[in-house]
Scaffold this motif. Structure first.
Motif, short mmCIF file in Angstrom:
data_model
loop_
_atom_site.label_atom_id
_atom_site.label_comp_id
_atom_site.label_asym_id
_atom_site.label_seq_id
_atom_site.Cartn_x
_atom_site.Cartn_y
_atom_site.Cartn_z
N ASN B 64 0.82 -1.21 0.00
CA ASN B 64 0.00 0.00 0.00
C ASN B 64 0.86 1.27 0.00
O ASN B 64 0.56 2.24 -0.68
CB ASN B 64 -0.96 0.03 1.18
N PHE B 65 1.96 1.25 0.75
CA PHE B 65 2.85 2.41 0.72
C PHE B 65 3.46 2.59 -0.66
O PHE B 65 3.68 3.71 -1.12
CB PHE B 65 3.94 2.28 1.78
N ARG B 66 3.72 1.45 -1.32
CA ARG B 66 4.24 1.56 -2.68
C ARG B 66 3.19 2.21 -3.58
O ARG B 66 3.52 3.05 -4.42
CB ARG B 66 4.62 0.17 -3.19
N VAL B 67 1.92 1.84 -3.39
CA VAL B 67 0.86 2.45 -4.18
C VAL B 67 0.82 3.96 -3.94
O VAL B 67 0.76 4.76 -4.87
CB VAL B 67 -0.52 1.83 -3.83
N ILE B 68 0.90 4.34 -2.66
CA ILE B 68 0.84 5.77 -2.34
C ILE B 68 2.01 6.51 -2.97
O ILE B 68 1.84 7.55 -3.63
CB ILE B 68 0.84 5.99 -0.81
N LEU B 69 3.22 5.97 -2.79
CA LEU B 69 4.40 6.66 -3.32
C LEU B 69 4.35 6.74 -4.84
O LEU B 69 4.72 7.76 -5.43
CB LEU B 69 5.68 5.97 -2.85
N LEU B 70 3.90 5.65 -5.47
CA LEU B 70 3.79 5.69 -6.94
C LEU B 70 2.77 6.74 -7.36
O LEU B 70 2.98 7.46 -8.34
CB LEU B 70 3.35 4.33 -7.46
N GLU B 71 1.68 6.84 -6.60
CA GLU B 71 0.66 7.80 -6.98
C GLU B 71 1.15 9.23 -6.82
O GLU B 71 0.84 10.09 -7.63
CB GLU B 71 -0.62 7.58 -6.16
N VAL B 72 1.93 9.51 -5.75
CA VAL B 72 2.36 10.89 -5.55
C VAL B 72 3.57 11.25 -6.41
O VAL B 72 3.85 12.43 -6.59
CB VAL B 72 2.69 11.22 -4.06
N ALA B 194 13.61 7.51 -8.42
CA ALA B 194 13.90 8.80 -9.06
C ALA B 194 13.38 9.95 -8.22
O ALA B 194 14.05 10.98 -8.07
CB ALA B 194 13.26 8.83 -10.45
N MET B 195 12.21 9.74 -7.61
CA MET B 195 11.62 10.79 -6.78
C MET B 195 12.53 11.10 -5.59
O MET B 195 12.81 12.27 -5.30
CB MET B 195 10.25 10.33 -6.29
N VAL B 196 13.03 10.06 -4.93
CA VAL B 196 13.90 10.26 -3.77
C VAL B 196 15.18 10.99 -4.19
O VAL B 196 15.63 11.93 -3.52
CB VAL B 196 14.23 8.90 -3.11
N ILE B 197 15.76 10.58 -5.32
CA ILE B 197 16.99 11.21 -5.79
C ILE B 197 16.74 12.69 -6.12
O ILE B 197 17.52 13.57 -5.72
CB ILE B 197 17.52 10.46 -7.04
N VAL B 198 15.64 12.97 -6.83
CA VAL B 198 15.34 14.35 -7.20
C VAL B 198 15.16 15.22 -5.96
O VAL B 198 15.69 16.34 -5.88
CB VAL B 198 14.07 14.40 -8.09
N ILE B 199 14.44 14.68 -4.97
CA ILE B 199 14.21 15.46 -3.75
C ILE B 199 15.55 15.74 -3.05
O ILE B 199 15.83 16.87 -2.63
CB ILE B 199 13.24 14.72 -2.80
N ALA B 200 16.39 14.71 -2.96
CA ALA B 200 17.67 14.87 -2.28
C ALA B 200 18.54 15.90 -3.01
O ALA B 200 19.13 16.80 -2.38
CB ALA B 200 18.40 13.52 -2.22
N LEU B 201 18.60 15.81 -4.33
CA LEU B 201 19.42 16.76 -5.10
C LEU B 201 18.90 18.18 -4.94
O LEU B 201 19.67 19.13 -4.76
CB LEU B 201 19.43 16.36 -6.58
N ALA B 202 17.58 18.32 -5.02
CA ALA B 202 16.99 19.66 -4.92
C ALA B 202 17.26 20.24 -3.53
O ALA B 202 17.56 21.43 -3.39
CB ALA B 202 15.48 19.60 -5.18
N TRP B 203 17.16 19.39 -2.52
CA TRP B 203 17.41 19.86 -1.15
C TRP B 203 18.86 20.32 -1.01
O TRP B 203 19.13 21.40 -0.48
CB TRP B 203 17.10 18.73 -0.17
#
Lengths: 340, 341
Positions: B64-72, B194-203
């Motif tokens: 379910n967490f995978r579903v949420i993360l994929l959706e966001v 990719a989302m985690v990497i993008v967030i980390a780079l942007a931060w």
């Protein structure tokens, strides 16, 4: 009522959600859980939900209803969520006919039967469906085009207004219109453009067509009532009276047929359609034979019979919904899905 | 020390000790109230997660967490880009259209089989997004078109091109290699990684680099930034380009996940991305906020949406609740800021 309860639960804080009587998904056969995702809560779908709820109640079904708000991504997640919850069956009215392949496969792999309704599923994943319950859009397109052609005496110029391009309803209705035009070479298709199911856009489009083609336009074939109503307003503003045919049979559409701004429409009853989708799911779960494809023939509504349908659906809707579960069973048993 | 303060001090020191204690208690209560208000969003999120987890077995599952993360994830990419743009005092209304256009372009390329075609599809889709973003950036920074208008114009044009390329139809029949882009490396789907990497780079970029300092400076006080030698034009151009590239990334991954490129995908996403940023405390005036705030914003929208579906709440009420969350979050934020000033 249930949603009120849930809303209150939310407002009081998540802790109280404990007491809100959330039923765990995997239930027994006598009380199946069915997840249903629809593309958008249009007025048509909202009427369909009443039908689906009525049939669900009559069959002891816990119907989980979610709307994807026209977003492909949301709908994908909703189906995955249903799979996670181990619901007993999933009913899909797709946002887009080409996007749900992996999810339908995943549901099948998890042993959950999938029924599609209202929107066709394209591609090989259509074979993974238990059933498709939907309108016969090609036939409806043919019927409305035929009525318009007859109304102008079999010759002259007509214009056709399409729904949003790429939707199965648009593709099939356009096909139906083209089929009928091919049989009548004396009828000239002056223009065919999308009005995107939308009243204001269709108003503008009709105005443009009237400026361009003037009195050459003898009839308008619109792929839904909203567009016919929008275009009808433009016709009225210019003082032009031509044959206008459409599809759907929404309340305003039937009203327009009553007062003469529309000549004909084809009734697609959402309550019957979505209700039947629920019944098919239940029948399948109970091991009964279900039709692989249940195409509902739309009913032609003309000034001669409009009062009957208007009264049935929009004056006494509660009575209609009350009788709906039986009507749906009768329709399914007969194999002819046009009882109203 | 001002007169009044001195006066208060004197009064306080001469007051009996019980009154002092009472004053302390009031302060403490105020502190607690302020703490709750300040962290109301994470707290609401936490409460919601715990409540849902206790009431429903399916919520606390890995899948379910995978579903949420994929959706966001599509909104996450956009929210990160949008945060950078908003920090400079701008706004980017084009990202929703970019999602559609990039998806269509990627899909058209990915109809050809093979790993190379799939690579080109990804690069092409992202690049198209960058191109639209760069156009907006040019219009804003050089031509001095207001960001609202520039990005709206870019959005409309991008949509138009998308309709032309796709003839308004969904582009399907994509190669397996391209569909694998939304698949997983082990149990972790690529869009989530990719989302985690993008967030980390942007931060990192916003908090640890000169570029980040300049972004805040441009939005916080452009005059001072100019005096200090910040290249305002360059920064503005860059943030819109980055936002466009991230829009492209969002469009490409979503296209792969949906197994088709559809121009209408992403319509309205720009507003969700802006909502995520402002819920997370990014000020629309510019110069204040963070990427992590935006992360909190889209996670709240995603988790609450997921939870409401699990609780079987009617779609109509879901919209009301979402609206209340957005306004409530921004209200709390502006209230706290006023108090601070």
């Amino acid at each position: 009522m249930k949603s009120w309860k849930c809303l209150t639960a939310l407002a009081l804080g998540a802790a109280t959600a404990l007491g809100s009587g959330v039923v765990p998904a995997s239930a027994d056969k006598a009380h199946p859980v069915i997840g249903m995702t629809v593309y958008f809560m249009s007025s048509w779908v909202a009427w369909g939900q009443q039908g689906a709820d009525a049939v669900a109640k009559a069959n002891n079904v816990d119907l989980r209803w979610v709307s994807a708000n026209q977003d492909v991504n949301t709908q994908i997640s909703q189906i995955q969520q249903f799979i996670n919850q181990k619901v007993d069956a999933i009913i899909i009215a797709a946002v887009n006919s080409s996007t749900l392949g992996p999810q339908i496969e995943a549901a099948k792999a998890a042993g959950i039967p999938v029924i599609a309704t209202n929107m066709v599923i394209f591609g090989k994943e259509a074979n993974d469906l238990v059933s498709y319950v939907g309108p016969d859009d090609v036939a409806a397109g043919e019927t409305e085009a035929k009525y318009a052609i007859d109304a102008i005496g079999g010759k002259g110029g007509i214009v056709a207004m399409q729904g949003a391009l790429g939707y199965s309803a648009e593709i099939d209705r356009t096909q139906g219109i083209k089929n009928m035009l091919a049989k009548h070479p004396e009828v000239k298709l002056l223009a065919m453009q999308p009005g995107n199911w939308d009243r204001p856009q269709s108003y503008n489009l009709m105005q443009d067509w009237l400026s361009r083609y003037g009195s050459d336009v003898k009839a308008l074939v619109a792929e839904n009532d909203d567009m016919a109503i929008g275009a009808g307003q433009a016709l009225k503003d210019k003082g032009v009276s031509i044959a206008v045919t459409a599809i759907d049979g929404i309340k305003d559409g039937l009203r327009a047929v009553k007062n003469g701004t529309m000549t004909e429409t084809n009734l697609q009853d959402a309550a019957i359609e979505l209700g039947m989708a629920v019944q098919v799911a239940v029948d399948h779960l109970q091991g009964k034979e279900v039709p692989q494809k249940a195409l509902l023939k739309m009913l032609e509504v003309t000034p001669a019979n409009v009062d009957h349908y208007y009264d049935q659906l929009y004056v006494h809707p509660d009575d209609f919904i009350k009788g709906l579960p039986d009507l749906v069973r009768k329709n399914l048993a007969s194999g002819d899905y046009s009882f109203q | 020390m001002s007169m009044s303060e001195q006066l208060t001090r004197n009064v306080a020191s001469s007051a009996p000790s019980s009154a002092l204690e009472k004053q302390g208690a009031t302060h403490r209560r105020q502190d607690v109230a302020r703490f709750l208000l300040r962290y109301s969003l994470p707290l609401v999120l936490l409460l919601f997660v715990v409540g849902l987890g206790l009431s429903n077995r399916t919520f606390f599952t890995f899948s379910n967490f995978r579903v949420i993360l994929l959706e966001v994830s599509p909104i996450a990419f956009l929210a990160v880009g949008e945060t950078m743009v908003i920090l400079t005092g701008g706004i980017d209304l084009s990202v929703g259209a970019i999602v559609g256009l990039s998806g269509v372009v990627a899909a058209l390329i990915a109809q050809n089989d093979g790993a190379w075609a799939a690579t080109f599809a990804v690069v092409g889709g992202v690049a198209v997004g960058g191109l639209v973003g760069a156009t907006t950036g040019f219009l804003v920074s050089v031509a001095k078109v207001p960001p609202f208008v520039a990005s709206l114009g870019a959005a409309t044009t991008a949509l138009g091109f998308g309709y032309v390329f796709s003839e308004g139809r969904p582009i399907s029949g994509l190669s397996d290699q391209f569909l694998a882009v939304s698949g997983g490396i082990g149990p972790v789907p690529i869009p989530i990684a990719a989302m985690v990497i993008v967030i980390a780079l942007a931060w990192l970029a916003l908090t640890r680099t000169m570029f980040g300092m300049h972004v805040y400076a441009v939005g916080g006080n452009p005059q001072a930034a100019r005096v200090a030698g910040v290249k305002i034009r360059k920064i503005r151009f860059l943030v819109y380009t980055i936002s466009g590239l991230l829009g492209g990334l969002s469009g490409v991954t979503l296209c792969s996940r949906a197994t088709a490129g559809i121009i209408t995908t992403g319509s309205g996403y720009e507003l969700n991305a802006i909502a995520a940023a402002v819920i997370g405390g990014v000020s629309l005036m510019g110069g204040r906020g963070s990427v992590l705030g935006a992360v909190l914003g889209f996670m709240i929208l995603g988790v609450v949406g997921n939870g409401m579906n699990i609780l079987n709440i009617s779609p109509f009420y879901q919209l009301i609740i979402k609206g209340v969350i957005i306004v409530g979050a921004v209200f709390t934020d502006s209230y706290l800021n006023q108090e601070r000033e």
